[in-house]
Design a protein around this motif. Structure first.
Motif, PDB file in Angstrom:
ATOM      1  N   ASP A   1      59.990  34.775 -13.737  1.00 37.88           N
ATOM      2  CA  ASP A   1      59.231  33.480 -12.962  1.00 37.88           C
ATOM      3  C   ASP A   1      60.100  32.989 -11.967  1.00 37.88           C
ATOM      4  OD1 ASP A   1      56.823  34.072 -14.267  1.00 37.88           O
ATOM      5  OD2 ASP A   1      56.807  32.528 -15.658  1.00 37.88           O
ATOM      6  N   GLU A   2      61.366  32.813 -12.560  1.00 39.09           N
ATOM      7  CA  GLU A   2      62.356  31.872 -11.512  1.00 39.09           C
ATOM      8  C   GLU A   2      62.541  32.687 -10.202  1.00 39.09           C
ATOM      9  OE1 GLU A   2      62.708  28.768 -12.147  1.00 39.09           O
ATOM     10  OE2 GLU A   2      62.460  28.796 -14.065  1.00 39.09           O
ATOM     11  N   ARG A   3      62.581  34.030 -10.383  1.00 40.37           N
ATOM     12  CA  ARG A   3      62.747  35.005  -9.208  1.00 40.37           C
ATOM     13  C   ARG A   3      61.674  34.896  -8.325  1.00 40.37           C
ATOM     14  NH1 ARG A   3      65.181  40.244 -12.867  1.00 40.37           N
ATOM     15  NH2 ARG A   3      67.147  39.265 -12.921  1.00 40.37           N
ATOM     16  N   LYS A   4      60.461  34.740  -9.019  1.00 42.40           N
ATOM     17  CA  LYS A   4      59.174  34.860  -8.112  1.00 42.40           C
ATOM     18  C   LYS A   4      58.976  33.405  -7.445  1.00 42.40           C
ATOM     19  CE  LYS A   4      55.421  33.400 -10.388  1.00 42.40           C
ATOM     20  NZ  LYS A   4      54.245  33.138 -11.056  1.00 42.40           N
ATOM     21  N   HIS A   5      59.669  32.341  -8.230  1.00 43.02           N
ATOM     22  CA  HIS A   5      59.571  31.083  -7.702  1.00 43.02           C
ATOM     23  C   HIS A   5      60.572  30.888  -5.988  1.00 43.02           C
ATOM     24  CE1 HIS A   5      58.565  29.051 -11.532  1.00 43.02           C
ATOM     25  NE2 HIS A   5      57.608  29.804 -11.005  1.00 43.02           N
ATOM     26  N   ARG A   6      61.747  31.658  -6.366  1.00 42.93           N
ATOM     27  CA  ARG A   6      62.602  31.760  -5.249  1.00 42.93           C
ATOM     28  C   ARG A   6      62.112  32.379  -4.141  1.00 42.93           C
ATOM     29  NH1 ARG A   6      67.370  34.372  -3.490  1.00 42.93           N
ATOM     30  NH2 ARG A   6      68.938  32.516  -2.819  1.00 42.93           N
ATOM     31  N   ARG A   7      61.443  33.586  -4.219  1.00 42.32           N
ATOM     32  CA  ARG A   7      60.750  34.259  -3.485  1.00 42.32           C
ATOM     33  C   ARG A   7      59.634  33.459  -2.587  1.00 42.32           C
ATOM     34  NH1 ARG A   7      58.436  37.760  -6.458  1.00 42.32           N
ATOM     35  NH2 ARG A   7      56.272  37.394  -5.845  1.00 42.32           N
ATOM     36  N   LEU A   8      58.857  32.788  -3.494  1.00 43.25           N
ATOM     37  CA  LEU A   8      57.871  32.021  -3.006  1.00 43.25           C
ATOM     38  C   LEU A   8      58.150  30.786  -2.063  1.00 43.25           C
ATOM     39  CD1 LEU A   8      55.255  31.859  -6.132  1.00 43.25           C
ATOM     40  CD2 LEU A   8      55.013  32.713  -3.825  1.00 43.25           C
ATOM     41  N   PHE A   9      59.330  29.970  -2.700  1.00 42.73           N
ATOM     42  CA  PHE A   9      60.025  28.991  -1.709  1.00 42.73           C
ATOM     43  C   PHE A   9      60.674  29.749  -0.513  1.00 42.73           C
ATOM     44  CE2 PHE A   9      60.619  26.065  -5.571  1.00 42.73           C
ATOM     45  CZ  PHE A   9      59.564  25.160  -5.150  1.00 42.73           C
ATOM     46  N   LEU A  10      61.161  30.852  -0.399  1.00 43.96           N
ATOM     47  CA  LEU A  10      61.576  31.284   0.989  1.00 43.96           C
ATOM     48  C   LEU A  10      60.263  31.677   1.778  1.00 43.96           C
ATOM     49  CD1 LEU A  10      64.271  33.986  -0.490  1.00 43.96           C
ATOM     50  CD2 LEU A  10      64.631  32.195   0.997  1.00 43.96           C
ATOM     51  N   GLN A  11      59.396  32.258   1.266  1.00 43.17           N
ATOM     52  CA  GLN A  11      58.232  32.075   1.944  1.00 43.17           C
ATOM     53  C   GLN A  11      57.815  31.119   2.543  1.00 43.17           C
ATOM     54  OE1 GLN A  11      55.427  34.486  -0.652  1.00 43.17           O
ATOM     55  NE2 GLN A  11      56.582  36.502  -0.214  1.00 43.17           N
ATOM     56  N   LEU A  12      57.573  30.208   1.664  1.00 42.23           N
ATOM     57  CA  LEU A  12      56.731  28.745   2.177  1.00 42.23           C
ATOM     58  C   LEU A  12      57.843  28.144   3.310  1.00 42.23           C
ATOM     59  CD1 LEU A  12      56.097  26.638  -1.202  1.00 42.23           C
ATOM     60  CD2 LEU A  12      54.551  27.359   0.893  1.00 42.23           C
ATOM     61  N   TYR A  13      59.247  28.261   3.217  1.00 46.31           N
ATOM     62  CA  TYR A  13      60.159  27.750   4.082  1.00 46.31           C
ATOM     63  C   TYR A  13      59.861  28.300   5.394  1.00 46.31           C
ATOM     64  CZ  TYR A  13      64.401  25.804   6.287  1.00 46.31           C
ATOM     65  OH  TYR A  13      65.238  25.007   6.983  1.00 46.31           O
ATOM     66  N   GLY A  14      59.560  29.789   5.507  1.00 48.62           N
ATOM     67  CA  GLY A  14      59.539  30.626   6.375  1.00 48.62           C
ATOM     68  C   GLY A  14      58.180  30.347   7.112  1.00 48.62           C
ATOM     69  N   GLN A  15      57.198  30.019   6.611  1.00 44.54           N
ATOM     70  CA  GLN A  15      55.873  29.766   7.226  1.00 44.54           C
ATOM     71  C   GLN A  15      56.027  28.264   7.718  1.00 44.54           C
ATOM     72  OE1 GLN A  15      53.296  30.365   3.827  1.00 44.54           O
ATOM     73  NE2 GLN A  15      53.083  32.292   4.088  1.00 44.54           N
ATOM     74  N   LEU A  16      56.560  27.489   7.068  1.00 44.33           N
ATOM     75  CA  LEU A  16      56.699  25.942   7.708  1.00 44.33           C
ATOM     76  C   LEU A  16      57.480  25.810   8.918  1.00 44.33           C
ATOM     77  CD1 LEU A  16      56.705  24.181   4.085  1.00 44.33           C
ATOM     78  CD2 LEU A  16      54.949  23.939   5.984  1.00 44.33           C
ATOM     79  N   THR A  17      58.474  26.776   8.892  1.00 39.38           N
ATOM     80  CA  THR A  17      59.573  26.377  10.021  1.00 39.38           C
ATOM     81  C   THR A  17      59.559  27.594  10.943  1.00 39.38           C
ATOM     82  OG1 THR A  17      61.516  27.489   8.796  1.00 39.38           O
ATOM     83  CG2 THR A  17      60.945  25.188   8.485  1.00 39.38           C
TER      84      THR A  17
END
Length: 162
Positions: free
Chosen positions: A72-88
Motif C-alpha cells: 500500500d505504501e508503494r501505491k501511495h507513493r505512486r498516487l502522490f507522484l501522479q497527484l503532483y504531476g497533475q497539479l504542477t
C-alpha cells in the motif's frame, strides 16, 4: 450588486472582484505541494522500514500483513507522484532514494514506531485533503483510509507481540 461568475472572478458593471473562496489559494497550494513531496519521501521511507520489519516478523501471517501494508505504501507513493504531476505538470524532485535507514532496537519497537508513524501520516494527509482541489480528494481519501487501516493492523501486531 449585480454581476455574473466567471471562473474565480465575479464580473460586475464596475470591476472584477476576486472570489472570496479563492483568498489564500496560492498559499494553500504551496502547502499541499510541499506536503505531497514530503508524502512521497515518507512513503518511500515507510516502504524500506516495512521491508525490514518483514524480515524480523516471527510468523508468516505477520509477514503477510506487513507486506500488504508495504505494498500500500508503494501505491501511495505512486498516487502522490501522479497527484503532483497533475497539479504542477512536472515530476517532483526526490532525494529519498539514498537516505540511510535506522533500524529500530527491536521488532516490537519497530511495530510501535510504525503504528505512530501511520497515525501521523493520517494527520498530515488530512491537511492535504482539506486544501487540495475537489477533483483530487478521492485519491487522498483512499490514502488516508489506508493509513488508518495500517494503524489498526499495527495495533493488532503490537498487542499480539507484547
Amino acid at each position: 450588486m449585480s454581476g455574473y461568475w466567471y471562473g474565480p472572478y465575479r464580473y460586475t458593471s464596475y470591476m472584477p472582484l476576486r472570489h472570496a473562496a479563492l483568498e489564500g489559494y496560492d498559499d494553500r497550494m504551496k502547502v499541499v505541494l510541499r506536503m505531497i513531496q514530503e508524502g512521497i519521501a515518507g512513503e518511500r521511507q515507510d516502504e524500506l522500514f516495512y521491508d525490514y520489519l518483514i524480515g524480523k516478523a516471527p510468523t508468516e501471517q505477520e509477514k503477510q500483513v506487513i507486506a500488504g501494508i508495504r505494498d500500500d505504501e508503494r501505491k501511495h507513493r505512486r498516487l502522490f507522484l501522479q497527484l503532483y504531476g497533475q497539479l504542477t505538470g512536472q515530476r517532483p524532485v526526490t532525494h529519498d532514494e539514498n537516505e540511510a535507514f535506522q533500524p529500530p532496537e527491536s521488532y516490537l519497537a519497530g511495530i510501535e514506531q510504525a503504528l505512530f508513524g501511520e497515525l501521523k501520516a493520517f494527520e498530515r494527509y488530512r491537511t492535504i485533503y482539506k486544501y487540495i482541489p475537489l477533483q483530487y480528494r478521492d485519491t487522498v481519501f483512499e490514502i488516508m483510509t489506508d493509513e488508518l487501516k495500517h494503524a489498526s493492523y499495527y495495533n493488532w501486531l503490537y498487542a499480539k507481540n507484547r
